[in-house]
Design an enzyme around this catalytic site. Structure first.
Site, PDB file in Angstrom:
ATOM      1  N   CYS A  80       0.845  -1.181   0.037  1.00 49.96           N
ATOM      2  CA  CYS A  80      -0.048   0.098   0.062  1.00 49.96           C
ATOM      3  C   CYS A  80       0.854   1.287  -0.052  1.00 49.96           C
ATOM      4  CB  CYS A  80      -0.945  -0.063   1.237  1.00 49.96           C
ATOM      5  SG  CYS A  80      -1.952   1.530   1.479  1.00 49.96           S
ATOM      6  N   CYS A  98       0.051   3.836   2.643  1.00 42.44           N
ATOM      7  CA  CYS A  98       0.550   3.594   3.724  1.00 42.44           C
ATOM      8  C   CYS A  98       1.955   3.731   4.045  1.00 42.44           C
ATOM      9  CB  CYS A  98       0.240   1.880   3.976  1.00 42.44           C
ATOM     10  SG  CYS A  98      -1.291   1.505   3.785  1.00 42.44           S
TER      11      CYS A  98
END
Length: 108
Positions: free
Chosen positions: A31, A34
């Site tokens: 991600c 993230c």
């Protein structure tokens, strides 16, 4: 305080039974957003050392807690206090936004 690597196995002890509020960063290695907020979360762990606990939970490795708390998108940041989620931030957030959520939780 160092950031804690959370898992389904230790979530209850480290988060739900904590005597201080806990910021949980639900994330995954693949991600990109993230990865973008990870340094912000680390910096906030240092800034609020002694006032909150900060943990990161990899949703690919620990899916039970992600499911339990309805995490459908990552990154998701949840701030727990007294074993209950108090604030949820979904998606990449600014350091200021996360900090404001922490401060709001501490004031309650």
């Amino acid at each position: 305080m160092a950031v804690i690597t959370l898992s389904d196995d230790i979530f209850e002890q480290e988060v739900l039974k904590s005597d201080v509020p806990v910021l949980v960063d639900f994330w995954a290695i693949w991600c990109t957003p993230c990865q973008m907020i990870s340094p912000l979360v680390d910096a906030l762990a240092e800034e609020f050392d002694g006032k909150i606990k900060v943990g990161k939970l990899n949703v690919d490795e620990s899916s039970n807690m992600s499911s339990k708390y309805g995490v459908m998108s990552i990154p998701t940041i949840m701030i727990f206090k007294n074993g209950e989620p108090q604030r949820t931030l979904i998606g990449a957030q600014s350091k200021e936004t996360i900090k404001a959520a922490i401060e709001e939780t501490l004031e309650k």
